[in-house]
Design a protein around this motif. Structure first.
Motif, PDB file in Angstrom:
ATOM      1  N   ARG A  63       1.933  78.046  54.066  1.00 19.80           N
ATOM      2  CA  ARG A  63       1.818  79.062  55.386  1.00 19.80           C
ATOM      3  C   ARG A  63       2.150  80.552  55.040  1.00 19.80           C
ATOM      4  O   ARG A  63       1.834  81.396  56.028  1.00 19.80           O
ATOM      5  N   GLN A  64       2.758  80.745  53.924  1.00 21.80           N
ATOM      6  CA  GLN A  64       3.112  82.117  53.654  1.00 21.80           C
ATOM      7  C   GLN A  64       2.525  82.461  52.224  1.00 21.80           C
ATOM      8  O   GLN A  64       2.357  81.692  51.461  1.00 21.80           O
ATOM      9  N   ALA A  65       2.352  83.830  52.005  1.00 25.12           N
ATOM     10  CA  ALA A  65       1.766  84.335  50.802  1.00 25.12           C
ATOM     11  C   ALA A  65       2.734  84.081  49.630  1.00 25.12           C
ATOM     12  O   ALA A  65       2.097  83.777  48.317  1.00 25.12           O
ATOM     13  N   ARG A  66       4.103  84.257  49.861  1.00 27.96           N
ATOM     14  CA  ARG A  66       4.843  83.751  48.691  1.00 27.96           C
ATOM     15  C   ARG A  66       4.614  82.264  48.198  1.00 27.96           C
ATOM     16  O   ARG A  66       5.035  81.929  47.013  1.00 27.96           O
ATOM     17  N   GLY A  67       4.423  81.387  48.994  1.00 25.52           N
ATOM     18  CA  GLY A  67       4.319  79.877  48.787  1.00 25.52           C
ATOM     19  C   GLY A  67       2.971  79.675  48.020  1.00 25.52           C
ATOM     20  O   GLY A  67       2.811  78.830  47.182  1.00 25.52           O
ATOM     21  N   MET A  68       2.016  80.795  47.649  1.00 27.79           N
ATOM     22  CA  MET A  68       0.933  80.719  47.070  1.00 27.79           C
ATOM     23  C   MET A  68       1.190  81.233  45.588  1.00 27.79           C
ATOM     24  O   MET A  68       0.190  80.873  44.757  1.00 27.79           O
ATOM     25  N   PHE A  69       2.464  81.562  45.353  1.00 24.58           N
ATOM     26  CA  PHE A  69       2.616  82.214  43.824  1.00 24.58           C
ATOM     27  C   PHE A  69       2.267  81.237  42.871  1.00 24.58           C
ATOM     28  O   PHE A  69       1.632  81.409  41.859  1.00 24.58           O
ATOM     29  N   TRP A  70       3.280  80.198  42.832  1.00 21.74           N
ATOM     30  CA  TRP A  70       2.899  79.104  41.987  1.00 21.74           C
ATOM     31  C   TRP A  70       1.569  78.264  41.849  1.00 21.74           C
ATOM     32  O   TRP A  70       1.250  78.323  40.496  1.00 21.74           O
ATOM     33  N   PRO A  71       1.048  78.040  42.831  1.00 17.87           N
ATOM     34  CA  PRO A  71      -0.582  77.362  42.767  1.00 17.87           C
ATOM     35  C   PRO A  71      -1.329  78.385  42.011  1.00 17.87           C
ATOM     36  O   PRO A  71      -2.303  78.107  41.211  1.00 17.87           O
ATOM     37  N   ILE A  72      -1.404  79.693  42.567  1.00 15.50           N
ATOM     38  CA  ILE A  72      -1.994  80.764  41.815  1.00 15.50           C
ATOM     39  C   ILE A  72      -1.870  80.789  40.417  1.00 15.50           C
ATOM     40  O   ILE A  72      -2.619  81.100  39.759  1.00 15.50           O
ATOM     41  N   LEU A  73      -0.684  81.063  40.144  1.00 16.40           N
ATOM     42  CA  LEU A  73      -0.118  80.950  38.658  1.00 16.40           C
ATOM     43  C   LEU A  73      -0.901  79.990  37.808  1.00 16.40           C
ATOM     44  O   LEU A  73      -1.320  80.257  36.674  1.00 16.40           O
ATOM     45  N   ARG A  74      -0.621  78.670  38.345  1.00 16.75           N
ATOM     46  CA  ARG A  74      -1.454  77.567  37.491  1.00 16.75           C
ATOM     47  C   ARG A  74      -2.777  77.654  37.548  1.00 16.75           C
ATOM     48  O   ARG A  74      -3.474  77.475  36.410  1.00 16.75           O
ATOM     49  N   TYR A  75      -3.217  78.116  38.677  1.00 16.68           N
ATOM     50  CA  TYR A  75      -4.922  78.421  38.466  1.00 16.68           C
ATOM     51  C   TYR A  75      -5.266  79.250  37.585  1.00 16.68           C
ATOM     52  O   TYR A  75      -6.207  79.017  36.749  1.00 16.68           O
ATOM     53  N   LEU A  76      -4.595  80.424  37.491  1.00 16.61           N
ATOM     54  CA  LEU A  76      -4.985  81.405  36.475  1.00 16.61           C
ATOM     55  C   LEU A  76      -4.588  81.103  35.221  1.00 16.61           C
ATOM     56  O   LEU A  76      -5.554  81.510  34.197  1.00 16.61           O
ATOM     57  N   ARG A  77      -3.845  80.234  34.948  1.00 16.55           N
ATOM     58  CA  ARG A  77      -3.394  79.692  33.620  1.00 16.55           C
ATOM     59  C   ARG A  77      -4.709  78.814  33.176  1.00 16.55           C
ATOM     60  O   ARG A  77      -4.903  78.674  31.879  1.00 16.55           O
ATOM     61  N   HIS A  78      -4.660  77.922  34.003  1.00 16.38           N
ATOM     62  CA  HIS A  78      -5.922  76.761  33.570  1.00 16.38           C
ATOM     63  C   HIS A  78      -7.356  76.943  33.862  1.00 16.38           C
ATOM     64  O   HIS A  78      -8.243  76.703  33.036  1.00 16.38           O
ATOM     65  N   ALA A  79      -7.595  77.740  34.960  1.00 17.46           N
ATOM     66  CA  ALA A  79      -9.123  77.797  35.463  1.00 17.46           C
ATOM     67  C   ALA A  79      -9.651  79.337  34.577  1.00 17.46           C
ATOM     68  O   ALA A  79     -10.874  79.294  34.407  1.00 17.46           O
ATOM     69  N   LEU A  80      -8.690  80.107  33.993  1.00 12.60           N
ATOM     70  CA  LEU A  80      -9.041  81.282  33.371  1.00 12.60           C
ATOM     71  C   LEU A  80     -10.301  82.062  34.016  1.00 12.60           C
ATOM     72  O   LEU A  80     -11.341  82.374  33.339  1.00 12.60           O
ATOM     73  N   PRO A  81     -10.285  82.402  35.187  1.00  9.71           N
ATOM     74  CA  PRO A  81     -11.225  83.149  35.558  1.00  9.71           C
ATOM     75  C   PRO A  81     -11.456  84.622  35.279  1.00  9.71           C
ATOM     76  O   PRO A  81     -10.796  85.374  34.746  1.00  9.71           O
ATOM     77  N   ASP A  82     -12.768  85.088  35.239  1.00  7.40           N
ATOM     78  CA  ASP A  82     -12.912  86.285  34.559  1.00  7.40           C
ATOM     79  C   ASP A  82     -12.542  87.695  35.502  1.00  7.40           C
ATOM     80  O   ASP A  82     -12.019  88.639  34.852  1.00  7.40           O
ATOM     81  N   ALA A  83     -12.682  87.248  37.027  1.00  4.46           N
ATOM     82  CA  ALA A  83     -12.204  88.225  37.740  1.00  4.46           C
ATOM     83  C   ALA A  83     -11.511  87.931  39.062  1.00  4.46           C
ATOM     84  O   ALA A  83     -12.203  86.493  39.339  1.00  4.46           O
ATOM     85  N   VAL A  84     -10.467  88.242  39.655  1.00  3.87           N
ATOM     86  CA  VAL A  84      -9.981  87.832  41.025  1.00  3.87           C
ATOM     87  C   VAL A  84     -10.202  89.039  41.890  1.00  3.87           C
ATOM     88  O   VAL A  84      -9.532  90.109  41.834  1.00  3.87           O
ATOM     89  N   PHE A  85     -10.584  88.581  43.318  1.00  2.13           N
ATOM     90  CA  PHE A  85     -10.690  89.517  44.419  1.00  2.13           C
ATOM     91  C   PHE A  85      -9.671  89.161  45.597  1.00  2.13           C
ATOM     92  O   PHE A  85      -9.963  88.010  46.122  1.00  2.13           O
ATOM     93  N   SER A  86      -8.502  89.400  45.554  1.00  2.00           N
ATOM     94  CA  SER A  86      -7.374  89.357  46.351  1.00  2.00           C
ATOM     95  C   SER A  86      -7.560  90.029  47.659  1.00  2.00           C
ATOM     96  O   SER A  86      -8.081  91.315  47.571  1.00  2.00           O
ATOM     97  N   ALA A  87      -7.051  89.877  48.971  1.00  2.00           N
ATOM     98  CA  ALA A  87      -7.151  90.572  50.121  1.00  2.00           C
ATOM     99  C   ALA A  87      -5.703  90.141  50.929  1.00  2.00           C
ATOM    100  O   ALA A  87      -5.447  89.214  50.917  1.00  2.00           O
TER     101      ALA A  87
END
Length: 368
Positions: A63-87
């Motif tokens: 429900r809050q942006a700060r709650g997305m921190f750990w899921p996004i960290l895990r995503y970046l570590r494992h999915a290895l995207p070339d680029a991220v577009f955040s808003a």
């Protein structure tokens, strides 16, 4: 063109504003052959994220942006995207913090969508002051920092004392949008073209100024002007706005039909689009209306409308919070609609390829 793995991130999904812009962006990137993950903090229970070919949707139930921190960290570590577009600012900060923490090599673009004067503060030690310090501390990790209007770029330079932010508009003009504008409408108000329809759209909330617009409709009636007003959208102000309509005796002239799946088909059949907002980031809906050939009347609110309408060249600007002036603007627009060729010129900066090329250039990527 190299096929890239791209992530588009937004705090929530809704059929308006930032979430819809991010969904469009993700769909457009996938249509160019890229592998795209659309990461959403939360989705309202009465909504479903539309499918788009090539887009994988991940809803985090946060429900809050700060709650997305750990899921996004895990995503970046494992999915290895070339680029991220955040808003949105708070989310941008936590995305950058996650990228730093996991040493992600992804190129990151953080887009700001609202005025920084409402987001940050110099008052110590308020929450807004803490968020400002955190945003400043992680900004070095961003490969691009963008705003959706030139006015906002100036505001961010004022607040942060730096000029890293640049303007990149949202995608509005795309083939799918033009096709949706041609969808049939069975609403009798829009079928009967003898009585002009003014249309508005957005979240039913005080800052959208719909109370001013309803008051303007009453003024037009009292002047003997036969018009109808349709306000598309849903929100917290519904009961108050409906009470205002009833008290003014406008039940036969003003309707609030709620959220609609395709507002563009209504824009295409209305005579005037009215934006009555007290504040905006950059109103995509104003551009959508012009895309559909609808003459715009907008408050000159911060930020975006004056920029979109080129100081009144592409539509009519009126003062904020002034129903009389809004009624005057609507009457003028009905009598002197903006020429279709001018409206077509106005939406060119929001064309899909133009926006994508701008984003990719900033990140040093091949747009394809």
């Amino acid at each position: 063109m190299r096929r890239l793995h791209l992530a588009v991130i937004t705090p929530r999904y809704a059929i308006s504003g930032v979430p819809l812009a991010q969904w469009r962006f993700a769909a457009a990137l996938a249509a160019r052959g890229h592998r795209v993950d659309l990461i959403i903090g939360r989705c309202d229970p009465d909504l479903r994220v539309p499918e788009a070919p090539g887009v994988t949707v991940r809803v985090l139930d946060s429900r809050q942006a700060r709650g997305m921190f750990w899921p996004i960290l895990r995503y970046l570590r494992h999915a290895l995207p070339d680029a991220v577009f955040s808003a949105e600012d708070h989310l941008n900060t936590f995305v950058l913090l996650a990228a730093i923490a996991c040493r992600s090599r992804a190129r990151i673009s953080g887009s700001s969508r609202v005025t920084p004067f409402d987001t940050y503060s110099n008052r110590v030690p308020t929450k807004k002051w803490v968020l400002k310090q955190l945003a400043r501390a992680v900004a070095w990790r961003a490969d691009a920092l963008t705003c959706v209007s030139q006015d906002m770029v100036a505001q961010y330079a004022h607040v942060f004392g730096a000029r890293r932010h640049v303007c990149v508009y949202n995608i509005v003009d795309q083939p799918a949008a033009r096709a949706r504008a041609l969808d049939p409408v069975d609403d009798p108000w829009f079928v009967d073209r003898s009585i002009p329809v003014i249309v508005a759209a957005g979240t039913l909330a005080p800052w959208k100024g719909f109370a001013d617009l309803i008051a303007a409709a009453a003024i037009l009636r009292d002047r003997g002007r036969m018009v109808r007003l349709v306000i598309l959208g849903e929100g917290q102000s519904r009961a108050a706005l409906e009470a205002q309509v009833a008290a003014a005796g406008l039940g036969d002239r003003v309707r609030l039909p709620g959220r609609v799946e395709n507002p563009l088909k209504y824009f295409a059949r209305a005579r005037v689009f009215a934006l009555s907002s007290h504040v905006e980031g950059l109103p995509n809906v104003l551009v959508e209306a012009m895309l559909c050939g609808c003459t715009p009347v907008s408050t000159d609110c911060p930020t975006g409308p004056r920029e979109v309408l080129d100081d009144g060249r592409y539509g009519y600007l009126v003062p904020v919070g002034d129903p009389e002036a809004l009624a005057d603007g609507i009457a003028t627009a009905l009598d002197h609609p903006i020429a279709p060729e001018l409206l077509a010129q106005a939406v060119r900066p929001f064309e899909e390829s133009t926006v994508i090329e701008r984003h990719f250039t900033l990140l040093g990527l091949d747009a394809g």
